[in-house]
Every structure is written in C-alpha cells, then in structure tokens.
Design a protein around this motif. Structure first.
Motif, mmCIF file in Angstrom:
data_model
loop_
_atom_site.group_PDB
_atom_site.id
_atom_site.type_symbol
_atom_site.label_atom_id
_atom_site.label_comp_id
_atom_site.label_asym_id
_atom_site.label_seq_id
_atom_site.Cartn_x
_atom_site.Cartn_y
_atom_site.Cartn_z
ATOM 1 N N LYS A 106 0.804 -1.315 -0.028
ATOM 2 C CA LYS A 106 0.102 -0.008 -0.214
ATOM 3 C C LYS A 106 0.954 1.284 -0.210
ATOM 4 O O LYS A 106 0.738 2.381 -0.743
ATOM 5 C CB LYS A 106 -0.925 -0.038 1.175
ATOM 6 C CG LYS A 106 -1.723 1.224 1.409
ATOM 7 C CD LYS A 106 -2.374 1.190 2.711
ATOM 8 C CE LYS A 106 -3.440 2.350 3.156
ATOM 9 N NZ LYS A 106 -3.868 2.236 4.350
ATOM 10 N N ALA A 107 1.936 1.486 0.859
ATOM 11 C CA ALA A 107 2.910 2.318 1.116
ATOM 12 C C ALA A 107 3.366 2.685 -0.280
ATOM 13 O O ALA A 107 3.569 3.914 -0.537
ATOM 14 C CB ALA A 107 3.852 2.342 2.154
ATOM 15 N N VAL A 108 4.146 1.706 -0.885
ATOM 16 C CA VAL A 108 5.002 1.706 -1.945
ATOM 17 C C VAL A 108 3.992 2.045 -3.365
ATOM 18 O O VAL A 108 4.428 3.008 -4.011
ATOM 19 C CB VAL A 108 5.566 0.332 -2.551
ATOM 20 C CG1 VAL A 108 6.044 0.517 -3.821
ATOM 21 C CG2 VAL A 108 6.792 0.273 -1.455
ATOM 22 N N THR A 109 2.808 1.564 -3.400
ATOM 23 C CA THR A 109 1.886 1.950 -4.598
ATOM 24 C C THR A 109 1.321 3.501 -4.406
ATOM 25 O O THR A 109 1.152 4.265 -5.269
ATOM 26 C CB THR A 109 0.506 1.214 -4.573
ATOM 27 O OG1 THR A 109 1.133 -0.295 -4.540
ATOM 28 C CG2 THR A 109 -0.125 1.596 -5.749
ATOM 29 N N LEU A 110 1.020 3.867 -3.305
ATOM 30 C CA LEU A 110 0.513 5.343 -3.044
ATOM 31 C C LEU A 110 1.799 6.012 -3.116
ATOM 32 O O LEU A 110 1.517 7.221 -3.761
ATOM 33 C CB LEU A 110 -0.032 5.476 -1.630
ATOM 34 C CG LEU A 110 -1.104 4.578 -1.154
ATOM 35 C CD1 LEU A 110 -1.703 5.085 0.143
ATOM 36 C CD2 LEU A 110 -2.454 4.782 -2.213
ATOM 37 N N SER A 111 3.049 5.718 -2.861
ATOM 38 C CA SER A 111 4.088 6.547 -3.121
ATOM 39 C C SER A 111 4.386 6.943 -4.650
ATOM 40 O O SER A 111 4.660 8.076 -5.130
ATOM 41 C CB SER A 111 5.263 5.998 -2.367
ATOM 42 O OG SER A 111 5.125 6.218 -1.145
ATOM 43 N N ALA A 112 4.100 5.948 -5.488
ATOM 44 C CA ALA A 112 4.359 5.829 -7.027
ATOM 45 C C ALA A 112 3.306 6.865 -7.496
ATOM 46 O O ALA A 112 3.587 7.458 -8.102
ATOM 47 C CB ALA A 112 4.302 4.381 -7.388
ATOM 48 N N ILE A 113 2.003 6.558 -7.055
ATOM 49 C CA ILE A 113 1.082 7.326 -7.430
ATOM 50 C C ILE A 113 1.252 8.864 -6.944
ATOM 51 O O ILE A 113 1.186 9.864 -7.937
ATOM 52 C CB ILE A 113 -0.264 7.225 -6.798
ATOM 53 C CG1 ILE A 113 -0.923 5.655 -7.390
ATOM 54 C CG2 ILE A 113 -1.250 8.085 -6.885
ATOM 55 C CD1 ILE A 113 -2.028 5.100 -6.770
ATOM 56 N N ALA A 114 1.594 9.344 -5.841
ATOM 57 C CA ALA A 114 2.060 10.530 -5.447
ATOM 58 C C ALA A 114 3.211 11.112 -6.381
ATOM 59 O O ALA A 114 3.199 12.355 -6.717
ATOM 60 C CB ALA A 114 2.680 10.643 -3.879
ATOM 61 N N ALA A 115 4.185 10.463 -6.565
ATOM 62 C CA ALA A 115 5.206 10.719 -7.715
ATOM 63 C C ALA A 115 4.524 11.206 -9.084
ATOM 64 O O ALA A 115 4.900 12.078 -9.596
ATOM 65 C CB ALA A 115 6.092 9.605 -7.616
ATOM 66 N N ASN A 116 3.933 10.424 -9.703
ATOM 67 C CA ASN A 116 3.370 10.473 -10.995
ATOM 68 C C ASN A 116 2.415 11.838 -11.019
ATOM 69 O O ASN A 116 2.307 12.699 -11.698
ATOM 70 C CB ASN A 116 2.495 9.398 -11.340
ATOM 71 C CG ASN A 116 3.266 8.201 -11.829
ATOM 72 O OD1 ASN A 116 4.224 8.553 -12.735
ATOM 73 N ND2 ASN A 116 3.214 7.396 -11.311
ATOM 74 N N VAL A 117 1.487 11.921 -9.820
ATOM 75 C CA VAL A 117 0.447 13.147 -9.548
ATOM 76 C C VAL A 117 1.524 14.415 -9.618
ATOM 77 O O VAL A 117 1.272 15.405 -10.297
ATOM 78 C CB VAL A 117 -0.116 13.107 -8.485
ATOM 79 C CG1 VAL A 117 -0.911 14.226 -8.045
ATOM 80 C CG2 VAL A 117 -1.361 11.969 -8.627
ATOM 81 N N GLY A 118 2.604 14.640 -8.610
ATOM 82 C CA GLY A 118 3.405 15.665 -8.544
ATOM 83 C C GLY A 118 4.073 16.015 -9.846
ATOM 84 O O GLY A 118 4.110 17.233 -10.145
ATOM 85 N N SER A 119 4.560 15.144 -10.434
ATOM 86 C CA SER A 119 5.314 15.188 -11.487
ATOM 87 C C SER A 119 4.300 16.099 -12.758
ATOM 88 O O SER A 119 4.950 16.800 -13.814
ATOM 89 C CB SER A 119 5.999 13.903 -12.397
ATOM 90 O OG SER A 119 5.083 13.226 -12.695
ATOM 91 N N ALA A 120 3.153 15.822 -12.795
ATOM 92 C CA ALA A 120 2.363 16.271 -13.715
ATOM 93 C C ALA A 120 2.129 17.749 -13.898
ATOM 94 O O ALA A 120 1.666 18.376 -14.685
ATOM 95 C CB ALA A 120 0.799 15.693 -13.687
ATOM 96 N N LEU A 121 2.441 18.329 -12.557
ATOM 97 C CA LEU A 121 2.258 19.708 -12.376
ATOM 98 C C LEU A 121 3.199 20.748 -13.142
ATOM 99 O O LEU A 121 2.690 21.558 -13.585
ATOM 100 C CB LEU A 121 2.488 20.183 -10.894
ATOM 101 C CG LEU A 121 2.162 21.652 -10.530
ATOM 102 C CD1 LEU A 121 1.058 22.181 -10.786
ATOM 103 C CD2 LEU A 121 2.585 21.876 -9.058
ATOM 104 N N THR A 122 4.476 20.349 -13.354
ATOM 105 C CA THR A 122 5.401 21.263 -14.042
ATOM 106 C C THR A 122 5.782 20.462 -15.210
ATOM 107 O O THR A 122 5.760 19.500 -15.350
ATOM 108 C CB THR A 122 6.518 21.438 -13.178
ATOM 109 O OG1 THR A 122 7.199 20.054 -12.589
ATOM 110 C CG2 THR A 122 6.132 21.849 -11.703
#
Length: 347
Positions: A106-122
């Motif tokens: 769970k922690a690893v998957t949510l971390s990967a999702i967070a990385a993809n979400v944040g990278s979408a911003l800039t």
C-alpha cells in the motif's frame, strides 16, 4: 526499443538513413540535463535528511506518516522528476515498512501514485511534460497554471483515500543521521533553475553543456553514477515512436486531437507502451496540448507499465503486480473520470 527498431526497419528500409532526424535533440538534451541535476540533488542528501524528520513527526501513526510523506513526494516529483523521487523515497518506504510493520504494498503504490501526480504539475516533472513543453512553446507558468486544477484534485483524492483507510500503529526505531553536502545542494538547485530558464528560452543544448561542465568540476560521482543507458532509451523512444506515428498517419489511421477522446486514448495507450512513448506517438497528429498532457499524466497512475516511476518502485520494493494494481487501477479510473469533468468545465 532495439527490437522495435529492427521491426520498423523491415517495414521502412529508409529508416536507418533518417534516424538522426527522428530524434528530438532539444528535448533529449533538456531531459538529460534535468535528470543529471536531479541526481546531484539526490547525492547531496537533502531528501534523506528530510525523511527522518517526517518519521519523527508521524508520532507512531501510519496514517499521519503517509499524510506527511505523500505530499513531500508529490512536491519533490514536481521539481526533480518522478523517477528520481522513486529512487530516493522507495528505499525509505521499504525500510519503514520493515521496521514498523506498515503495509508495504500500500505504501509503495501510494508513493508511486504521488510521484506521478506531482510530476504532472510542472514541465520538468517528467519526460513527457518536457517534450510537450518544448513542442508547444509554452511558458513554465502557463503549463503549471493549466495543470494545477487537475493535480490538486488528484492529490486530494489520494489523501482522502489515506484518511479513510484504517490507521496502523508504528514502532519505528530512531534512524541514523545522514550526511548533507551543502555545496552540491546549492549547485544542483542553481542548475535546476538555470535549466528551466534555458528550456523556456529554447537553449536546450546549452543546458546539457553547462550541467556536464558544472558536475565535472564539482562532483564527478554525479556523472559516474548516472544511468547513461537511460539517455539511449529516450533516444530510441523518439526514433521508434515518431516512425510508428508516421506509419499510422500514412496508413490513414487518425488519432484523436482534442477533448475527452484524446484524454481517454492517450491514457489508454499509456497503459500499453508507457506514457512517454504514447506522448511521442500522439505528437505526430499535432493534438491540443492540455488534453494530451492530462491523458498521459493520468495514464502514469494506472498499470505498472504506465510510467517508468511505477517500474522503479515495484522493482526496488519487490511488490507483486497484483498488490500494486489493487490500489493503482481503481485510482486511475477515478482520476480519469475527474479529468473529464475538470476539462469540460475549463473548456
């Protein structure tokens, strides 16, 4: 990429002759400079210095730890690319799971999702954004302004999931202190700002030249530890998928160029060939940039193939694909629907 190239040569015998022209050298130079700069920030120890402080503030709560960790990963990914964020944070997540009994998958998957979400911003958060940024001549702030509503909603959904999940009590032991290279951090931060400026003004080749020179003088370990095969991979992504896009257009197969259909198709294609190649394929038909950016960035949160950051996370943490997709696929479906709604409101 090499096998695909060989197959394309059998279809188009002129491909070897025109191969250099299929590479977007400006985007490749800027992507390489940004990833090298990210490596410098990683080796400076700034992220590893931040991590123990997050653990201390969690006060034994897995929910509180994730609520601190995921926004940190999101912000880091917007600045240093999602792949680098995974290389830095996933070993920490794995160590915390081992020490405290927190659900690793769970922690690893949510971390990967967070990385993809944040990278979408800039436009510097991931390679597909760099390509779109350069191809459409957008300003840095314009890109951020247009993507901000989507990223805020996607992040809110991720944090809502954490809030609604059962809390776990952590028993984390004190973590050892981490060395911090202030000189390397300052130079890497300056190079990051400089590369953004050079990217926005179209001087992409200068960005890679100055980045290489700076680290040759200050810290050669940054260049020695960099995965240079990654540059070759990106080069062949441009070659293979620019050629594939041209062949599709020549065969009369048209791709969506705007609206919900573009978001859905680009996000779906990302699940099959990853979001960077999907971006290159669609650029051949000159689509509207925002639906394309929304589609390929949302596509990174789906299957493990959707983004290189996902593959890095799964490989380092040794999480099963079944466990990864248990969280990532439902999230992908929901944010795709939300993306449609926000896009229709903006238009």
């Amino acid at each position: 990429m090499l096998f695909l190239y060989a197959g394309l040569v059998l279809i188009d015998r002129s491909l070897p002759r025109k191969t250099p022209d299929l590479v977007d050298w400006g985007s490749l130079s800027l992507i390489t400079a940004l990833i090298i700069t990210s490596k410098g920030l990683e080796l400076s120890g700034v992220f590893n210095r931040l991590a123990p402080r997050l653990v201390e503030r969690a006060n034994g709560s897995s929910r509180r730890l994730l609520l601190l960790l995921l926004p940190t990963i999101t912000l880091s990914s917007a600045l240093v690319m999602n792949d680098t964020a995974m290389l830095v944070f996933i070993p920490l997540v794995v160590a915390l799971s081992r020490l405290s009994g927190m659900n690793k998958a769970k922690a690893v998957t949510l971390s990967a999702i967070a990385a993809n979400v944040g990278s979408a911003l800039t436009p510097i958060g991931n390679p597909q954004n760099v390509i779109i940024w350069r191809e459409y001549g957008l300003s840095f702030l314009k890109f951020v302004e247009c993507m901000l509503p989507f990223v805020l909603i996607w992040l809110a959904l991720l944090l809502a999931f954490v809030l609604l999940s059962p809390d776990e009590t952590l028993s984390v032991r004190s973590l050892p202190p981490v060395a911090f290279r202030r000189d390397l951090f300052v130079v890497s931060t300056f190079l990051l700002a400089l590369n953004i400026y050079l990217g926005e003004t179209g001087r992409h080749e200068l960005s890679i030249a100055l980045t290489l020179l700076a680290f040759l003088i200050l810290e050669r370990d940054v260049l020695l530890s960099f995965d240079w095969a990654l540059v070759l991979t990106f080069a062949f992504i441009f070659i293979d998928f620019n050629e594939l896009s041209a062949l599709l257009l020549k065969a009369g197969l048209s791709l969506p160029t705007d609206g919900v259909s573009l978001v859905l198709t680009s996000a779906g294609l990302s699940q099959l060939i990853s979001n960077v190649p999907a971006t290159v394929v669609f650029l051949g038909s000159k689509p509207a940039w925002l639906p394309l950016a929304v589609g390929v960035n949302a596509g990174g949160t789906g299957t493990v193939i959707g983004s290189l950051a996902n593959l890095i996370a799964v490989r380092i943490a040794r999480v099963s694909l079944r466990d990864f997709h248990r969280y990532s696929v439902p999230y992908f479906v929901v944010i795709l629907i939300l993306g449609f709604i926000v896009l229709s409101i903006i238009k």
